[in-house]
Design an enzyme around this catalytic site. Structure first.
Site, PDB file in Angstrom:
ATOM      1  CD  GLU A  40     -25.156 -33.691 -41.818  1.00  0.00           C
ATOM      2  OE1 GLU A  40     -26.321 -34.122 -41.872  1.00  0.00           O
ATOM      3  OE2 GLU A  40     -24.504 -33.381 -42.825  1.00  0.00           O
ATOM      4  CB  CYS A  78     -22.819 -32.236 -47.897  1.00  0.00           C
ATOM      5  SG  CYS A  78     -22.224 -31.915 -49.532  1.00  0.00           S
ATOM      6  CD  GLU A 126     -39.800 -28.448 -47.636  1.00  0.00           C
ATOM      7  OE1 GLU A 126     -38.942 -28.728 -48.501  1.00  0.00           O
ATOM      8  OE2 GLU A 126     -40.253 -29.291 -46.832  1.00  0.00           O
ATOM      9  CE  LYS A 132     -39.608 -31.466 -52.399  1.00  0.00           C
ATOM     10  NZ  LYS A 132     -39.285 -30.471 -51.324  1.00  0.00           N
TER      11      LYS A 132
HETATM   12  P1  NAD Z   1     -33.670 -32.779 -45.792  1.00  0.00           P
HETATM   13  O1  NAD Z   1     -33.363 -34.218 -45.848  1.00  0.00           O
HETATM   14  O2  NAD Z   1     -34.446 -32.276 -44.629  1.00  0.00           O
HETATM   15  O3  NAD Z   1     -34.498 -32.319 -47.092  1.00  0.00           O
HETATM   16  C1  NAD Z   1     -34.070 -32.633 -48.394  1.00  0.00           C
HETATM   17  C2  NAD Z   1     -35.271 -32.761 -49.304  1.00  0.00           C
HETATM   18  O4  NAD Z   1     -36.089 -33.843 -48.849  1.00  0.00           O
HETATM   19  C3  NAD Z   1     -36.159 -31.516 -49.339  1.00  0.00           C
HETATM   20  O5  NAD Z   1     -36.553 -31.289 -50.666  1.00  0.00           O
HETATM   21  C4  NAD Z   1     -37.344 -31.896 -48.458  1.00  0.00           C
HETATM   22  O6  NAD Z   1     -38.548 -31.307 -48.870  1.00  0.00           O
HETATM   23  C5  NAD Z   1     -37.415 -33.413 -48.595  1.00  0.00           C
HETATM   24  N1  NAD Z   1     -37.861 -34.064 -47.344  1.00  0.00           N
HETATM   25  C6  NAD Z   1     -37.585 -33.672 -46.074  1.00  0.00           C
HETATM   26  N2  NAD Z   1     -38.134 -34.540 -45.200  1.00  0.00           N
HETATM   27  C7  NAD Z   1     -38.762 -35.483 -45.920  1.00  0.00           C
HETATM   28  C8  NAD Z   1     -39.504 -36.655 -45.568  1.00  0.00           C
HETATM   29  N3  NAD Z   1     -39.726 -37.005 -44.306  1.00  0.00           N
HETATM   30  N4  NAD Z   1     -40.011 -37.415 -46.572  1.00  0.00           N
HETATM   31  C9  NAD Z   1     -39.795 -37.083 -47.863  1.00  0.00           C
HETATM   32  N5  NAD Z   1     -39.104 -35.973 -48.237  1.00  0.00           N
HETATM   33  C10 NAD Z   1     -38.582 -35.196 -47.286  1.00  0.00           C
HETATM   34  O7  NAD Z   1     -32.274 -31.996 -45.927  1.00  0.00           O
HETATM   35  P2  NAD Z   1     -31.997 -30.441 -45.780  1.00  0.00           P
HETATM   36  O8  NAD Z   1     -32.126 -30.074 -44.339  1.00  0.00           O
HETATM   37  O9  NAD Z   1     -32.761 -29.672 -46.788  1.00  0.00           O
HETATM   38  O10 NAD Z   1     -30.453 -30.388 -46.218  1.00  0.00           O
HETATM   39  C11 NAD Z   1     -29.388 -30.630 -45.338  1.00  0.00           C
HETATM   40  C12 NAD Z   1     -28.901 -32.057 -45.441  1.00  0.00           C
HETATM   41  O11 NAD Z   1     -28.500 -32.351 -46.773  1.00  0.00           O
HETATM   42  C13 NAD Z   1     -27.654 -32.315 -44.587  1.00  0.00           C
HETATM   43  O12 NAD Z   1     -27.803 -33.554 -43.969  1.00  0.00           O
HETATM   44  C14 NAD Z   1     -26.532 -32.348 -45.599  1.00  0.00           C
HETATM   45  O13 NAD Z   1     -25.395 -33.099 -45.213  1.00  0.00           O
HETATM   46  C15 NAD Z   1     -27.217 -32.965 -46.766  1.00  0.00           C
HETATM   47  N6  NAD Z   1     -26.507 -32.685 -48.013  1.00  0.00           N
HETATM   48  C16 NAD Z   1     -25.786 -33.704 -48.552  1.00  0.00           C
HETATM   49  C17 NAD Z   1     -25.067 -33.487 -49.702  1.00  0.00           C
HETATM   50  C18 NAD Z   1     -24.261 -34.595 -50.322  1.00  0.00           C
HETATM   51  O14 NAD Z   1     -23.778 -34.404 -51.419  1.00  0.00           O
HETATM   52  N7  NAD Z   1     -24.093 -35.732 -49.701  1.00  0.00           N
HETATM   53  C19 NAD Z   1     -25.101 -32.230 -50.341  1.00  0.00           C
HETATM   54  C20 NAD Z   1     -25.862 -31.219 -49.760  1.00  0.00           C
HETATM   55  C21 NAD Z   1     -26.568 -31.461 -48.593  1.00  0.00           C
END
Ligand code: NAD
Length: 495
Positions: A381, A280, A175, A172
């Site tokens: 962050e 990240c 989006e 998944k």
């Molecule tokens: P996000 O948490 O908003 O979304 C990630 C995924 O979760 C998406 O597929 C989204 O559809 C889903 N999602 C979002 N909100 C949700 C909810 N309330 N309930 C269930 N699912 C939900 O993250 P993003 O904005 O896409 O990515 C950026 C974040 O990812 C930053 O915080 C970054 O640090 C982190 N990140 C971490 C790593 C790591 O290895 N630790 C690597 C890449 C990115």
């Protein structure tokens, strides 16, 4: 219109008819739409993944490896193509996008070694005529939920290893930039992967919740922001799943007074502003120790200011836009909060306008000096091109900053003193650590993962940790008594 990829096919006549826009972040214009799948779409995916598992899990590891070998060659031919798909929806420069595909490809290369990685352990004579051995068996249907910032690399941290281990995988993706995942799945089919072994379902939190609550799915791998990571970890564990959930970061880079300043500054520039800070492993805090601070701030400023911020289609671009209007707004609010809380704004990336791209989500390189521990720009962050300079009077103070922060993804130290470097690598409470290296991202054959609020669960991603996560351990102890059928007069030779 972007649909799903189920059972080896592009599915555009989904049950759901709910779509949301995908934007070109350079222009701020909608360029396509993606399906928000519903329960019926999800049921189709589960059926396909479940049927595929029965055969795929019985394939020999060598046969699975051969499919991955073909996939590797196909991916290599498609690096440019995949990078363009990523840059179009994400906005990062083409070089950044290509680099990320290559890092993902390295996990495929690692997974090709699966026959060796699944060999298990054997002990002869754990008791008289008793042998014992361990094997690792696939889990079943595994799932991955991924963020927007690495649409190829992060999914590739997961599915090549899961599939090599004999599982089926449901992805998944974010989006915000879902097209790359569909292409990755299509190329895997081209490599000979049986239908249903790798399915992609697009959607938002509705699909995520279906994954978490499904009794058919054995494990969840998540990468994204910390609040969602924590939610995924707690709710998936509650429904009996194996889970690894990687969250956000606030990576500190410590510059000691004896550091090679030029190297440190070059490292910081790339790590803080590359990919517009949406990594990240981006450096978001530089800790200047002792009297190096003024020179460090001055040199960073001199190199950050002329960075070329432009759309990826401009080959001179060094930094693209951020992902959305909402995110740009959030970053700019953080910059304002830094000012309001008393940090010194050296370089302000707000109000950047690029001719012809006035509606793009651009934020220029931003630099704060004299940042303090209680400021929001330090505690939270930001995930944008905003670098905070903290001044520490000595090494101890710098180490405490690193260790007391809530996040524990990556950190790095620049020094020419081996004793300090060794103390730092041993005592910092962080998952991935660099010495004179700005972004210590582990290679595919090591494992990627942070500590504290940056990872929930027991296993990091890829490398041998990945193989352990995607397999169940079984230990067999066996004794063979004398065979009755051979009769009492039969004697085994003594040697
Ligand atoms: P996000 O948490 O908003 O979304 C990630 C995924 O979760 C998406 O597929 C989204 O559809 C889903 N999602 C979002 N909100 C949700 C909810 N309330 N309930 C269930 N699912 C939900 O993250 P993003 O904005 O896409 O990515 C950026 C974040 O990812 C930053 O915080 C970054 O640090 C982190 N990140 C971490 C790593 C790591 O290895 N630790 C690597 C890449 C990115």
């Amino acid at each position: 219109m972007i649909g799903n990829y189920i059972n080896g096919n592009h599915v555009n006549n989904n049950h759901s008819n709910n779509f949301i826009d995908i934007y070109d972040p350079s222009k701020g214009e909608s360029i396509s739409k993606v399906i928000l799948s519903n329960k019926k779409d999800f049921d189709d995916v589960i059926q396909s993944s479940s049927e595929a598992f029965s055969n795929w899990s019985l394939e020999t590891p060598l046969k699975r490896s051969r499919v991955l070998q073909k996939y590797k060659y196909i991916l290599e031919k498609n690096i440019e193509n995949l990078a363009k798909i990523i840059s179009t929806e994400h906005g990062k420069t083409l070089d950044d996008a290509k680099g990320s595909v290559i890092r993902g490809l390295e996990v495929v290369e690692f997974a090709i070694g699966i026959p060796h990685l699944l060999k298990g352990e054997f002990s002869q004579n754990v008791g008289s005529n008793i042998d014992s051995w361990s094997i690792r068996q696939p889990l079943g249907i595994t799932a991955g939920i991924t963020p927007f910032n690495f649409p190829a690399m992060v999914p590739m941290w997961m599915y090549p290893i899961s599939i090599a281990c004999g599982n089926t995988f449901i992805l998944k993706p974010s989006e915000k930039d879902p097209s790359c995942s569909i292409k990755l799945a299509e190329l895997f089919s081209e490599a000979g992967l049986p239908d249903g072994v790798f399915n992609v379902i697009n959607g938002d939190k509705e699909v995520v919740n279906l994954i978490i609550n499904s009794h058919d799915i054995s494990s969840v791998s998540f990468v994204g922001s910390t609040p969602v990571a924590k939610y995924i970890y707690e709710s998936s564990a509650k429904s009996g799943k194996r889970v690894q959930a990687l969250g956000g970061a606030k990576n500190h880079l410590v510059v000691m007074p004896d550091a090679n300043l030029d190297q440190a500054v070059d490292g910081i520039i790339g790590a803080a502003y590359g990919s517009a800070g949406e990594r990240c492993m981006a450096v978001s805090v530089a800790v200047a120790v002792g009297d190096i601070a003024d020179k460090l701030v001055d040199n960073i400023n001199k190199k950050a200011e002329p960075l070329i911020v432009a759309p990826w289609t401009d080959s001179s671009s060094q930094m693209g836009p951020v992902i959305s209007a909402e995110h740009k707004n959030k970053i700019e609010n953080y910059i304002q909060s830094g000012l309001d809380e008393g940090a010194k704004l050296i370089l302000d990336g707000r109000d950047l306008k690029i001719q012809g791209y006035e509606n793009g989500y651009f934020v220029g390189p931003t630099l704060f000096d004299n940042v303090k521990k209680d400021m929001r720009i330090y505690k939270e962050e930001i995930f944008g091109p905003v670098l905070c300079i903290m001044r520490a009077s000595n090494y101890d103070e710098a180490l405490n900053l690193v260790n007391e922060h809530a996040f524990g993804n990556g950190t790095s130290i620049y020094t020419s003193d081996g004793e300090v470097s060794r103390h730092f690598t041993t005592n910092c409470k962080i998952g991935m650590v660099g010495v004179n290296v700005p972004i210590p991202v582990p290679m595919a054959f090591h494992s990627f993962g942070g500590w504290k609020q940056s990872l929930f669960g027991d296993h990091s991603m890829h490398g041998t940790e990945g193989v352990r996560f995607y397999t169940k351990l079984k230990t067999i102890t066996s004794r063979w008594p004398k065979s009755i059928q051979k009769g009492p007069e039969f004697k085994m030779p003594t040697n």
